[in-house]
Design an enzyme around this catalytic site. Sequence first.
Site, short mmCIF file in Angstrom:
data_model
loop_
_atom_site.label_atom_id
_atom_site.label_comp_id
_atom_site.label_asym_id
_atom_site.label_seq_id
_atom_site.Cartn_x
_atom_site.Cartn_y
_atom_site.Cartn_z
N CYS A 112 0.82 -1.23 0.00
CA CYS A 112 0.00 0.00 0.00
C CYS A 112 0.85 1.27 0.00
CB CYS A 112 -0.92 0.01 1.20
SG CYS A 112 -1.98 -1.44 1.26
N HIS A 251 -3.65 7.01 2.58
CA HIS A 251 -4.02 5.69 2.07
C HIS A 251 -5.43 5.38 2.57
CE1 HIS A 251 -4.16 1.56 1.10
NE2 HIS A 251 -3.92 1.11 2.32
N ASN A 281 -10.18 -0.45 -0.19
CA ASN A 281 -8.72 -0.34 -0.11
C ASN A 281 -8.12 -0.89 -1.41
OD1 ASN A 281 -6.01 -0.72 0.38
ND2 ASN A 281 -6.29 -1.53 2.45
O1 UT7 Z 1 -3.87 -1.46 3.52
C1 UT7 Z 1 -3.52 -2.57 4.27
C2 UT7 Z 1 -3.56 -2.24 5.70
N1 UT7 Z 1 -4.63 -2.88 6.37
C3 UT7 Z 1 -5.59 -2.21 6.98
O2 UT7 Z 1 -5.65 -1.02 6.93
C4 UT7 Z 1 -6.58 -2.93 7.81
C5 UT7 Z 1 -6.58 -2.41 9.19
N2 UT7 Z 1 -7.59 -3.03 10.01
C6 UT7 Z 1 -8.92 -2.76 9.87
O3 UT7 Z 1 -9.33 -1.98 9.03
C7 UT7 Z 1 -9.86 -3.40 10.88
O4 UT7 Z 1 -9.10 -4.07 11.85
C8 UT7 Z 1 -10.84 -4.40 10.22
C9 UT7 Z 1 -11.87 -3.63 9.42
C10 UT7 Z 1 -10.10 -5.37 9.33
C11 UT7 Z 1 -11.58 -5.17 11.31
O5 UT7 Z 1 -12.21 -4.28 12.20
P1 UT7 Z 1 -12.04 -4.48 13.78
O6 UT7 Z 1 -12.88 -3.48 14.42
O7 UT7 Z 1 -10.57 -4.44 14.08
O8 UT7 Z 1 -12.67 -5.90 14.01
P2 UT7 Z 1 -12.00 -7.22 14.62
O9 UT7 Z 1 -10.99 -7.79 13.68
O10 UT7 Z 1 -11.56 -6.94 16.02
O11 UT7 Z 1 -13.25 -8.18 14.65
C12 UT7 Z 1 -14.41 -7.87 15.44
C13 UT7 Z 1 -15.48 -8.91 15.17
C14 UT7 Z 1 -14.96 -10.33 15.22
O12 UT7 Z 1 -15.96 -11.14 15.81
P3 UT7 Z 1 -15.86 -11.59 17.34
O13 UT7 Z 1 -14.57 -12.35 17.46
O14 UT7 Z 1 -15.87 -10.32 18.12
O15 UT7 Z 1 -17.08 -12.43 17.52
C15 UT7 Z 1 -14.82 -10.71 13.76
O16 UT7 Z 1 -14.95 -12.09 13.54
O17 UT7 Z 1 -16.00 -8.71 13.84
C16 UT7 Z 1 -15.99 -9.97 13.16
N3 UT7 Z 1 -15.83 -9.70 11.74
C17 UT7 Z 1 -16.88 -9.48 10.93
N4 UT7 Z 1 -18.21 -9.45 11.14
C18 UT7 Z 1 -19.01 -9.18 10.09
C19 UT7 Z 1 -14.69 -9.61 11.02
N5 UT7 Z 1 -14.97 -9.35 9.73
C20 UT7 Z 1 -16.32 -9.26 9.64
C21 UT7 Z 1 -17.21 -9.00 8.58
N6 UT7 Z 1 -18.54 -8.96 8.86
N7 UT7 Z 1 -16.78 -8.76 7.32
#
Ligand code: UT7
Length: 324
Positions: A112, A251, A281
């Site tokens: 990225c 980004h 993204n």
């Molecule tokens: O350019 C590359 C660099 N990468 C990035 O910029 C990504 C950076 N990270 C993020 O943008 C965020 O961490 C995410 C959007 C990927 C995830 O958001 P989060 O608030 O950090 O969620 P999390 O990973 O802590 O997950 C929270 C919950 C989990 O469920 P439990 O364990 O709490 O029951 C996940 O399984 O959300 C669940 N989850 C989803 N639920 C519905 C993860 N993906 C999804 C989804 N739909 N697509």
Amino acid sequence: MKARITGTGSYAPAKVLTNADLERLVATSDEWIRERTGIRERRIAGSGEACSDLAVEAGKRALDAASLPASDLDMILVATCTGDYPLPATACLVQHRLGATKAAACDIAAACCGFVYALSVADAYVKAGMRHVLVIGSEVMSAITDWTDRNTCVLFGDGAGAAVVSAVEGERGILSTHLRSDGNLNELIAVPGGGSRMPPSKKVVAEHLQCIKMKGNETFKVAVRMLEEIARETLKTNGLRVDDLDLYVPHQANVRILTGVMDRLGLPVEKVMMNLDCYGNTSAASIPLALDEAVRMGRIKEGSLVMLGAFGAGLTWSSAMIRW
Ligand code: UT7
């Protein structure tokens, strides 16, 4: 003599994939995706549409905007992690199709951060005597997306953006670039299979190891800190304050990451370019796509002070300060 961006262009494939479409693929919801990421829809390359196809379109538009014939280019840099082939470089395919007969061509692999890294290389070459460098960020992230993994498949999209960087007299142009890396964090975002560590095999394909894997939450936390730190360093290097900025073009990964950075820097939302709701993204394409949109919307004008900020796999993080 300064290296100045004299024209920008972008291209996004026609096919739109909405959050509602993703609800039919994995256990997710439009509400979750919008609230946690800010993304509403993303573009997906058509079948047979590869990284160089997007790059050529964006490159042509940037050359048009700069009123520069491709034959005047000294170098083409394509920032990508989803090139047409492992080799040759996608930049060589672009060089041929644009008719850039005297240009050197190579790809830059910094995920990225690729566009800002490539812009920095262009800046250095122009300062060393080159006259015109075409810098392109182009990605077909859909080719390395695991469409069964809800943690990643809702995040990414396809697109390309480009900038012509030319040697120009005067004070306007790229003022500074700042590049960082920390390979100790290489496992936060990775495509584990398909390279020399784990060559393509039935196992790689069966387990979707040729697709992007990400520890999203851990990445999120370091991303906010890295973007803040490098923005402060960039402002300090140039003797500038946050208030001096006309536009921050970051980004486009997640609206919550950007809100975190804005809060920490005290940067008002009016001074931040965001289009991730429409594209998701797009990795190395995200900054040039946003930059071109900002130029075409009139949010960047002659004399505007523009700061870029990126982070991504590697980990890498980077920034640039530009007097437009
Ligand atoms: O350019 C590359 C660099 N990468 C990035 O910029 C990504 C950076 N990270 C993020 O943008 C965020 O961490 C995410 C959007 C990927 C995830 O958001 P989060 O608030 O950090 O969620 P999390 O990973 O802590 O997950 C929270 C919950 C989990 O469920 P439990 O364990 O709490 O029951 C996940 O399984 O959300 C669940 N989850 C989803 N639920 C519905 C993860 N993906 C999804 C989804 N739909 N697509």
